[in-house]
Scaffold this active site. Structure first.
Site, PDB file in Angstrom:
ATOM      1  N   SER A  36      48.219  73.537  25.489  1.00 33.60           N
ATOM      2  CA  SER A  36      48.580  74.934  25.734  1.00 33.60           C
ATOM      3  C   SER A  36      48.020  75.304  27.102  1.00 33.60           C
ATOM      4  O   SER A  36      47.430  74.466  27.776  1.00 33.60           O
ATOM      5  CB  SER A  36      47.983  75.827  24.647  1.00 33.60           C
ATOM      6  OG  SER A  36      46.585  75.685  24.628  1.00 33.60           O
ATOM      7  N   GLY A  83      45.533  73.796  16.069  1.00 31.62           N
ATOM      8  CA  GLY A  83      45.708  72.541  15.349  1.00 31.62           C
ATOM      9  C   GLY A  83      46.676  71.626  16.068  1.00 31.62           C
ATOM     10  O   GLY A  83      47.323  72.022  17.041  1.00 31.62           O
ATOM     11  N   SER A 125      53.354  75.489   7.034  1.00 29.81           N
ATOM     12  CA  SER A 125      54.661  75.012   7.475  1.00 29.81           C
ATOM     13  C   SER A 125      55.554  74.743   6.275  1.00 29.81           C
ATOM     14  O   SER A 125      55.076  74.337   5.206  1.00 29.81           O
ATOM     15  CB  SER A 125      54.468  73.706   8.261  1.00 29.81           C
ATOM     16  OG  SER A 125      55.699  73.057   8.453  1.00 29.81           O
ATOM     17  N   TYR A 151      50.343  65.039   9.210  1.00 30.17           N
ATOM     18  CA  TYR A 151      50.445  66.424   9.690  1.00 30.17           C
ATOM     19  C   TYR A 151      50.761  67.367   8.519  1.00 30.17           C
ATOM     20  O   TYR A 151      50.065  68.362   8.281  1.00 30.17           O
ATOM     21  CB  TYR A 151      51.528  66.533  10.783  1.00 30.17           C
ATOM     22  CG  TYR A 151      52.048  67.939  10.958  1.00 30.17           C
ATOM     23  CD1 TYR A 151      51.291  68.893  11.614  1.00 30.17           C
ATOM     24  CD2 TYR A 151      53.288  68.313  10.433  1.00 30.17           C
ATOM     25  CE1 TYR A 151      51.753  70.200  11.737  1.00 30.17           C
ATOM     26  CE2 TYR A 151      53.761  69.600  10.555  1.00 30.17           C
ATOM     27  CZ  TYR A 151      52.993  70.545  11.203  1.00 30.17           C
ATOM     28  OH  TYR A 151      53.457  71.820  11.307  1.00 30.17           O
ATOM     29  N   LYS A 155      48.454  70.471   6.418  1.00 27.20           N
ATOM     30  CA  LYS A 155      48.881  71.856   6.135  1.00 27.20           C
ATOM     31  C   LYS A 155      48.727  72.142   4.642  1.00 27.20           C
ATOM     32  O   LYS A 155      48.215  73.200   4.242  1.00 27.20           O
ATOM     33  CB  LYS A 155      50.329  72.077   6.576  1.00 27.20           C
ATOM     34  CG  LYS A 155      50.550  72.020   8.085  1.00 27.20           C
ATOM     35  CD  LYS A 155      49.854  73.173   8.796  1.00 27.20           C
ATOM     36  CE  LYS A 155      50.079  73.178  10.281  1.00 27.20           C
ATOM     37  NZ  LYS A 155      49.186  74.119  10.991  1.00 27.20           N
ATOM     38  N   LEU A 202      64.282  69.990  18.263  1.00 26.64           N
ATOM     39  CA  LEU A 202      65.652  70.129  18.766  1.00 26.64           C
ATOM     40  C   LEU A 202      65.800  71.193  19.861  1.00 26.64           C
ATOM     41  O   LEU A 202      66.358  70.919  20.923  1.00 26.64           O
ATOM     42  CB  LEU A 202      66.588  70.444  17.587  1.00 26.64           C
ATOM     43  CG  LEU A 202      68.061  70.609  17.962  1.00 26.64           C
ATOM     44  CD1 LEU A 202      68.629  69.327  18.551  1.00 26.64           C
ATOM     45  CD2 LEU A 202      68.876  71.031  16.735  1.00 26.64           C
TER      46      LEU A 202
HETATM   47  C1  UD1 Z   1      59.762  69.154  12.628  1.00 30.63           C
HETATM   48  C2  UD1 Z   1      58.779  68.409  11.780  1.00 30.63           C
HETATM   49  C3  UD1 Z   1      58.088  69.387  10.880  1.00 30.63           C
HETATM   50  C4  UD1 Z   1      57.370  70.433  11.724  1.00 30.63           C
HETATM   51  C5  UD1 Z   1      58.354  71.105  12.656  1.00 30.63           C
HETATM   52  C6  UD1 Z   1      57.596  71.964  13.646  1.00 30.63           C
HETATM   53  C7  UD1 Z   1      59.678  66.139  11.578  1.00 30.63           C
HETATM   54  C8  UD1 Z   1      60.272  65.132  10.655  1.00 30.63           C
HETATM   55  N1  UD1 Z   1      59.469  67.365  11.037  1.00 30.63           N
HETATM   56  O1  UD1 Z   1      60.704  69.788  11.764  1.00 30.63           O
HETATM   57  O2  UD1 Z   1      57.151  68.721  10.055  1.00 30.63           O
HETATM   58  O3  UD1 Z   1      56.782  71.399  10.895  1.00 30.63           O
HETATM   59  O4  UD1 Z   1      59.091  70.135  13.387  1.00 30.63           O
HETATM   60  O5  UD1 Z   1      58.464  72.663  14.455  1.00 30.63           O
HETATM   61  O6  UD1 Z   1      59.404  65.870  12.725  1.00 30.63           O
HETATM   62  N2  UD1 Z   1      67.261  66.788  15.850  1.00 30.63           N
HETATM   63  C9  UD1 Z   1      68.212  66.118  16.583  1.00 30.63           C
HETATM   64  N3  UD1 Z   1      67.890  65.690  17.840  1.00 30.63           N
HETATM   65  C10 UD1 Z   1      66.651  65.904  18.400  1.00 30.63           C
HETATM   66  C11 UD1 Z   1      65.682  66.579  17.639  1.00 30.63           C
HETATM   67  C12 UD1 Z   1      66.014  67.011  16.355  1.00 30.63           C
HETATM   68  O7  UD1 Z   1      69.349  65.919  16.116  1.00 30.63           O
HETATM   69  O8  UD1 Z   1      66.425  65.469  19.549  1.00 30.63           O
HETATM   70  C13 UD1 Z   1      67.623  67.322  14.509  1.00 30.63           C
HETATM   71  C14 UD1 Z   1      66.766  66.848  13.352  1.00 30.63           C
HETATM   72  O9  UD1 Z   1      67.296  65.673  12.781  1.00 30.63           O
HETATM   73  C15 UD1 Z   1      66.825  68.060  12.412  1.00 30.63           C
HETATM   74  C16 UD1 Z   1      66.943  69.250  13.356  1.00 30.63           C
HETATM   75  O10 UD1 Z   1      67.432  68.722  14.585  1.00 30.63           O
HETATM   76  O11 UD1 Z   1      67.993  68.011  11.622  1.00 30.63           O
HETATM   77  C17 UD1 Z   1      65.625  69.946  13.617  1.00 30.63           C
HETATM   78  O12 UD1 Z   1      64.652  68.996  14.056  1.00 30.63           O
HETATM   79  P1  UD1 Z   1      63.244  69.455  14.643  1.00 30.63           P
HETATM   80  O13 UD1 Z   1      63.434  70.528  15.636  1.00 30.63           O
HETATM   81  O14 UD1 Z   1      62.500  68.235  15.068  1.00 30.63           O
HETATM   82  O15 UD1 Z   1      62.524  70.124  13.391  1.00 30.63           O
HETATM   83  P2  UD1 Z   1      62.248  69.519  11.923  1.00 30.63           P
HETATM   84  O16 UD1 Z   1      62.496  68.091  11.845  1.00 30.63           O
HETATM   85  O17 UD1 Z   1      62.940  70.402  10.951  1.00 30.63           O
END
Ligand code: UD1
Length: 339
Positions: A36, A83, A125, A151, A155, A202
């Site tokens: 941060s 954290g 979370s 992780y 939580k 994402l």
């Molecule tokens: C992730 C963590 C979760 C955490 C949260 C914090 C994992 C498995 N889970 O959640 O424990 O609390 O972040 O914000 O890492 N996706 C893509 N391309 C990418 C990145 C993601 O297609 O480059 C898809 C993933 O498959 C998912 C969605 O986008 O369907 C969201 O992914 P993401 O933003 O990483 O969040 P989570 O996986 O839900």
């Protein structure tokens, strides 16, 4: 109230600091600045006009916390966000995750007990639900210690620690907030998500593609049992999430409570990319990749408990989040480093 905000220089912390000040509270921040930036706190001061004392220290350091709290006495409450939060890293370095996440929570609770601080709001979370048995997820949905990664387990364990601490001390007010997927940024464009290195999540990944820092978004699987085959999540605007912390703080009662903070609306990966394309007015290149290990098809919440008991609900849409995320990213292409 005067609120000690651990992790207050981070993404959710900075937005929560703004919401606290705007609701009339005083804020002091402790943050080790490992993932941060002190610049985020400076920008919160710019947005709010408030002075925010910042202690650069590890939240496991009870002596440093005690001195800081005494210097700014009386402190009425703690919002504990400090954290580690990278899922993959937690699999590679489990001891560090248990040490930092659980150690800091215990240090915070010990300092609170010694200094007579009786209210704590904790950043949990949706990951504590693991693979959902049914959707939407309510606070009564099953959770488990048997989660896919350290992780998530930290939580879940910290939630148990808070529950036990509240059972042992009838004056303690403890609240866990189960965040769904935080996205977006403050509409000033001054604070936002600034992950180090290549983003795991994402929305920041899409934002970096949009700004030209990364080539294309990898879509992790299009063969899920969802309407368009891509994963569905409950993306909550970080400004709504920050308001949820203020509501939890102001409504906290003696005992232990858990609240989902989400919108209740599932959004797929392709829908999020399309929303970002509308916000940025440009095409976002993407390619379909295999599923990411450990991912679930869909996760979204029933947010009605928070609405009923805290008087809080999310009001911002995925389009609002993409607009604000793009505003932040395009004004700060290198995050806080441009300052
Ligand atoms: C992730 C963590 C979760 C955490 C949260 C914090 C994992 C498995 N889970 O959640 O424990 O609390 O972040 O914000 O890492 N996706 C893509 N391309 C990418 C990145 C993601 O297609 O480059 C898809 C993933 O498959 C998912 C969605 O986008 O369907 C969201 O992914 P993401 O933003 O990483 O969040 P989570 O996986 O839900």
């Amino acid at each position: 109230m005067r609120v000690l905000l651990t992790g207050g220089a981070g993404y959710i912390g900075a937005h929560t600091a703004v919401a606290l000040v705007e609701a009339g509270h005083d804020v002091l921040v402790v943050d080790d600045l490992s993932n941060s930036s002190a610049e985020a706190v400076a920008r919160v001061e710019r947005i709010t006009g408030a002075t925010i004392p910042l202690l650069s220290a590890d939240a496991r350091d009870a002596d440093a916390l005690t001195a800081f709290v005494r210097e700014h006495a009386p402190v009425d409450a703690v919002i504990h966000l400090a954290g580690l939060k990278a899922v993959g890293e937690s699999v590679a370095e489990p001891l560090r995750y248990y040490d930092v996440n659980i150690g800091s929570s215990i240090a915070v609770l010990k300092v609170m007990a010694a200094e007579g601080i009786r209210t704590i709001v904790f950043s949990s979370s949706a990951t504590v639900y693991g693979e959902p048995e049914s959707l939407p997820l309510s606070e009564e949905s099953p959770t488990g210690i048997d989660l896919a990664n350290p992780y998530g387990k930290t939580k879940r364990m910290i939630e148990e620690i808070l529950k036990d601490a509240a059972a042992a001390d009838p004056h303690l007010r403890a609240v866990s907030l189960r965040y769904f997927n935080p996205v977006g940024a403050h509409d000033s464009g001054l604070i936002g998500e600034d992950p180090t290195g290549v983003p795991n999540n994402l929305m920041p990944y899409v934002a970096r593609v949009a700004v030209g820092a990364l080539e294309r978004v990898g879509v992790f699987g299009d063969d899920y049992d969802t309407p368009d085959g891509t994963g569905q999540r409950d993306y909550i605007h970080v400004v709504d999430l920050a308001a949820g912390h203020v509501a939890a703080l102001e409504h906290a009662r003696e005992g232990y409570e858990v609240y989902n903070l989400g919108t209740g609306t599932p959004v797929s990966v392709l829908e999020l990319i399309a929303a970002f394309e509308r916000a940025a007015g440009k095409e976002i290149p993407r390619e379909i990749l295999p599923r990411r290990a450990g991912d679930i098809a869909a996760s979204y919440c029933d947010p009605s408990k928070a609405q009923r008991e805290l008087g809080w609900r999310a009001t911002r849409t995925i389009d609002d989040a993409c607009r604000d995320s793009w505003n932040w990213q395009s004004n700060n292409p290198r995050g806080y480093a441009t300052a």
